[in-house]
Design a protein around this motif. Sequence first.
Motif, PDB file in Angstrom:
ATOM      1  N   ARG A 255    -100.527 -75.189  -9.177  1.00 11.78           N
ATOM      2  CA  ARG A 255     -99.993 -76.402  -8.568  1.00 11.78           C
ATOM      3  C   ARG A 255     -99.006 -76.065  -7.448  1.00 11.78           C
ATOM      4  N   GLN A 256     -98.159 -75.069  -7.716  1.00 12.01           N
ATOM      5  CA  GLN A 256     -97.166 -74.673  -6.724  1.00 12.01           C
ATOM      6  C   GLN A 256     -97.837 -74.079  -5.476  1.00 12.01           C
ATOM      7  N   VAL A 257     -98.861 -73.266  -5.710  1.00 12.55           N
ATOM      8  CA  VAL A 257     -99.601 -72.656  -4.611  1.00 12.55           C
ATOM      9  C   VAL A 257    -100.234 -73.744  -3.724  1.00 12.55           C
ATOM     10  N   LEU A 258    -100.780 -74.772  -4.377  1.00  9.90           N
ATOM     11  CA  LEU A 258    -101.381 -75.884  -3.630  1.00  9.90           C
ATOM     12  C   LEU A 258    -100.303 -76.686  -2.897  1.00  9.90           C
ATOM     13  N   GLN A 259     -99.232 -76.978  -3.612  1.00 10.42           N
ATOM     14  CA  GLN A 259     -98.122 -77.738  -3.015  1.00 10.42           C
ATOM     15  C   GLN A 259     -97.600 -77.052  -1.754  1.00 10.42           C
ATOM     16  N   GLN A 260     -97.470 -75.709  -1.831  1.00  6.61           N
ATOM     17  CA  GLN A 260     -96.920 -74.947  -0.703  1.00  6.61           C
ATOM     18  C   GLN A 260     -97.985 -74.557   0.314  1.00  6.61           C
ATOM     19  N   GLU A 261     -99.237 -74.937   0.049  1.00  7.39           N
ATOM     20  CA  GLU A 261    -100.358 -74.589   0.932  1.00  7.39           C
ATOM     21  C   GLU A 261    -100.404 -73.087   1.201  1.00  7.39           C
ATOM     22  N   ASP A 262    -100.243 -72.319   0.133  1.00  3.89           N
ATOM     23  CA  ASP A 262    -100.260 -70.857   0.217  1.00  3.89           C
ATOM     24  C   ASP A 262    -101.725 -70.383   0.170  1.00  3.89           C
ATOM     25  N   VAL A 263    -102.333 -70.357   1.340  1.00  2.00           N
ATOM     26  CA  VAL A 263    -103.771 -70.078   1.455  1.00  2.00           C
ATOM     27  C   VAL A 263    -104.117 -68.697   0.911  1.00  2.00           C
ATOM     28  N   GLN A 264    -103.287 -67.711   1.231  1.00  2.00           N
ATOM     29  CA  GLN A 264    -103.565 -66.341   0.779  1.00  2.00           C
ATOM     30  C   GLN A 264    -103.639 -66.253  -0.736  1.00  2.00           C
ATOM     31  N   GLU A 265    -102.637 -66.825  -1.416  1.00  2.54           N
ATOM     32  CA  GLU A 265    -102.590 -66.744  -2.870  1.00  2.54           C
ATOM     33  C   GLU A 265    -103.713 -67.574  -3.492  1.00  2.54           C
ATOM     34  N   MET A 266    -104.017 -68.723  -2.919  1.00  9.33           N
ATOM     35  CA  MET A 266    -105.094 -69.541  -3.466  1.00  9.33           C
ATOM     36  C   MET A 266    -106.422 -68.787  -3.405  1.00  9.33           C
ATOM     37  N   GLN A 267    -106.674 -68.157  -2.278  1.00  8.70           N
ATOM     38  CA  GLN A 267    -107.935 -67.410  -2.144  1.00  8.70           C
ATOM     39  C   GLN A 267    -107.944 -66.196  -3.081  1.00  8.70           C
ATOM     40  N   ARG A 268    -106.779 -65.561  -3.261  1.00  7.44           N
ATOM     41  CA  ARG A 268    -106.713 -64.433  -4.202  1.00  7.44           C
ATOM     42  C   ARG A 268    -107.058 -64.908  -5.621  1.00  7.44           C
ATOM     43  N   LEU A 269    -106.514 -66.055  -6.014  1.00  7.50           N
ATOM     44  CA  LEU A 269    -106.805 -66.596  -7.348  1.00  7.50           C
ATOM     45  C   LEU A 269    -108.294 -66.897  -7.507  1.00  7.50           C
ATOM     46  N   PHE A 270    -108.903 -67.426  -6.452  1.00  2.75           N
ATOM     47  CA  PHE A 270    -110.347 -67.735  -6.505  1.00  2.75           C
ATOM     48  C   PHE A 270    -111.175 -66.453  -6.611  1.00  2.75           C
ATOM     49  N   ARG A 271    -110.789 -65.444  -5.855  1.00  2.17           N
ATOM     50  CA  ARG A 271    -111.559 -64.188  -5.907  1.00  2.17           C
ATOM     51  C   ARG A 271    -111.397 -63.515  -7.281  1.00  2.17           C
ATOM     52  N   GLN A 272    -110.170 -63.595  -7.828  1.00  5.09           N
ATOM     53  CA  GLN A 272    -109.930 -62.995  -9.145  1.00  5.09           C
ATOM     54  C   GLN A 272    -110.748 -63.690 -10.229  1.00  5.09           C
ATOM     55  N   SER A 273    -110.750 -65.026 -10.206  1.00  5.91           N
ATOM     56  CA  SER A 273    -111.501 -65.757 -11.238  1.00  5.91           C
ATOM     57  C   SER A 273    -112.996 -65.508 -11.082  1.00  5.91           C
ATOM     58  N   THR A 274    -113.454 -65.393  -9.854  1.00  9.30           N
ATOM     59  CA  THR A 274    -114.878 -65.132  -9.602  1.00  9.30           C
ATOM     60  C   THR A 274    -115.277 -63.779 -10.168  1.00  9.30           C
ATOM     61  N   GLN A 275    -114.448 -62.772  -9.881  1.00 11.70           N
ATOM     62  CA  GLN A 275    -114.756 -61.418 -10.333  1.00 11.70           C
ATOM     63  C   GLN A 275    -114.732 -61.327 -11.865  1.00 11.70           C
ATOM     64  N   ARG A 276    -113.698 -61.929 -12.463  1.00 12.79           N
ATOM     65  CA  ARG A 276    -113.604 -61.871 -13.924  1.00 12.79           C
ATOM     66  C   ARG A 276    -114.754 -62.608 -14.591  1.00 12.79           C
ATOM     67  N   ARG A 277    -115.129 -63.752 -14.038  1.00 10.03           N
ATOM     68  CA  ARG A 277    -116.171 -64.553 -14.677  1.00 10.03           C
ATOM     69  C   ARG A 277    -117.528 -63.858 -14.645  1.00 10.03           C
ATOM     70  N   LYS A 278    -117.741 -63.043 -13.606  1.00  6.61           N
ATOM     71  CA  LYS A 278    -119.039 -62.368 -13.499  1.00  6.61           C
ATOM     72  C   LYS A 278    -119.313 -61.478 -14.707  1.00  6.61           C
ATOM     73  N   GLN A 279    -118.236 -60.970 -15.337  1.00 10.88           N
ATOM     74  CA  GLN A 279    -118.424 -60.121 -16.522  1.00 10.88           C
ATOM     75  C   GLN A 279    -118.982 -60.913 -17.703  1.00 10.88           C
ATOM     76  N   PHE A 280    -118.843 -62.221 -17.654  1.00 14.71           N
ATOM     77  CA  PHE A 280    -119.295 -63.048 -18.770  1.00 14.71           C
ATOM     78  C   PHE A 280    -120.715 -63.560 -18.571  1.00 14.71           C
ATOM     79  N   ASP A 281    -121.332 -63.257 -17.446  1.00 16.57           N
ATOM     80  CA  ASP A 281    -122.711 -63.703 -17.247  1.00 16.57           C
ATOM     81  C   ASP A 281    -123.611 -62.977 -18.223  1.00 16.57           C
ATOM     82  N   LYS A 282    -124.434 -63.761 -18.887  1.00 22.50           N
ATOM     83  CA  LYS A 282    -125.349 -63.157 -19.862  1.00 22.50           C
ATOM     84  C   LYS A 282    -126.436 -62.370 -19.130  1.00 22.50           C
TER      85      LYS A 282
END
Lengths: 282, 282
Positions: A255-282
């Motif tokens: 929420r804070q990242v969005l509020q502050q429009e911190d584009v770098q951190e938001m994209q980092r969070l998206f890339r991290q979640s994407t990478q982690r989730r790929k390990q769960f693909d069956k």
Amino acid sequence: MKDDTRFLIIGLGLLGGSYAQGLKKKGFHVSALDIDPDSIDYALKTGLIDQGAVGFDPQLVRQANAVIFGLYPHALLQWIEEHGDSFAPGTIITDVTGVKTGIVSTIQQRLGDRVEFIASHPMAGREVSGVRHADCSLFLPANFIITPTSRNSEAGIQFVRQLAELLQFRHIAVLSCQQHDEIIGFLSQLTHVIAVTLMNVREQPHLVDYTGDSFRDLTRIAKINDALWTELFLMNKQNLLREIDDFAAELAHFRQVLQQEDVQEMQRLFRQSTQRRKQFDK
Amino acid sequence: MKDDTRFLIIGLGLLGGSYAQGLKKKGFHVSALDIDPDSIDYALKTGLIDQGAVGFDPQLVRQANAVIFGLYPHALLQWIEEHGDSFAPGTIITDVTGVKTGIVSTIQQRLGDRVEFIASHPMAGREVSGVRHADCSLFLPANFIITPTSRNSEAGIQFVRQLAELLQFRHIAVLSCQQHDEIIGFLSQLTHVIAVTLMNVREQPHLVDYTGDSFRDLTRIAKINDALWTELFLMNKQNLLREIDDFAAELAHFRQVLQQEDVQEMQRLFRQSTQRRKQFDK
């Protein structure tokens, strides 16, 4: 596991019925106890079980070499308290309960050393309940967790592992009761809290006309058995409270990242979640 | 819609490519512009489009009767700013953008009354991108939202409705841009925030060995296009902040109920979420 092992299932619901189906398919003798005459009738008529009785039947219990409890947590504890002396010596006993810390040591203390209670948790379920939905194919993609204590024997662990193998669970793991309850607090209980919360946050029946798959996916498990899950949550309260707090803190960060429009951190969070989730693909 | 309508797709990714495929199947003439030579080559070779050009091509733009923008929000705004005068008079133009308030009026003002921009949002997607994954069958279970403004004509709305019908979307709705962005903030954006947050809250690669379907379901959309979704979130910032706050408040309520072991309220919440979710079953 001997071919002539006689299984008794106590509590013939969705899971108990699916165990019965899987064991019968492998040629084992299976009997069952349930408080609902309808469930026993249905299972006898459809060949899910060889023998059955309504309520308690000391003879069926004494004849069993292996017992699987498919009861809710409090009903399981109460059954053991009342009838814990009725098993034949050497009986091996397991369960399907979704929490362990609060129940396993209580049950093992009550039963003593005449029989062996070795706890386990099949990570499989449906949004329906009852023996009429029994279907052992729901184990095929599922994980199975064995949670031995210091009172359990290697032979006991091995027996339950073989049970999971013959029921064709995809993966079998061994964890302590504490590890199990921590992991379940995150993977299963927190996800149910989130789904329920997302469904409860606003009442807008017309939303169904605008939704994509995302909302459907995230709320599938918001259809939840109120009696069972209240028991499971309360028995794992401390772990679940901590998981909710950790999730709420991570959400507050986003929420804070969005509020502050911190584009770098938001994209980092998206890339991290994407990478982690790929390990769960069956 | 006339049978000889010439469609131009600007931005030939997953959605643009799927529009092309669906329109070609219905026998329409389809051309495309994309900055990636590979995408145009692929689409020409596989017959997804009849004509294509890399970057900007004034002749293809002038020849089109109907234009579909498959660009990211900022790229769309920039394209319109640079090339907004290149359409033939009377061209009808739509888009696929996931937010509306911040872009529709800007585009309509820039384009004036020579052409008609009528915004729409196909609620369909995949966790993959690019024209090579184009597949118009992804529209079959999907909702389609048209978001007209006071500058749009009945004929314009009707044209986009026919477009959605011939692409076989399951349900077509008409909403204002504000209604659209509020609903999307809840159904789509909040759900993505939750999935990303759930995936980011702890790093435990071994968890995959213990998970059931619940965690997989809730995190499928945590695989997310970081560039696109950062744009979408920032363009709908106020709505999304409010949705996060409402969700966090509902989660805090659940936490309190659990902390206080309020069985009655917990079971009420479970029954409410179960009942509401049943309306979303397909």
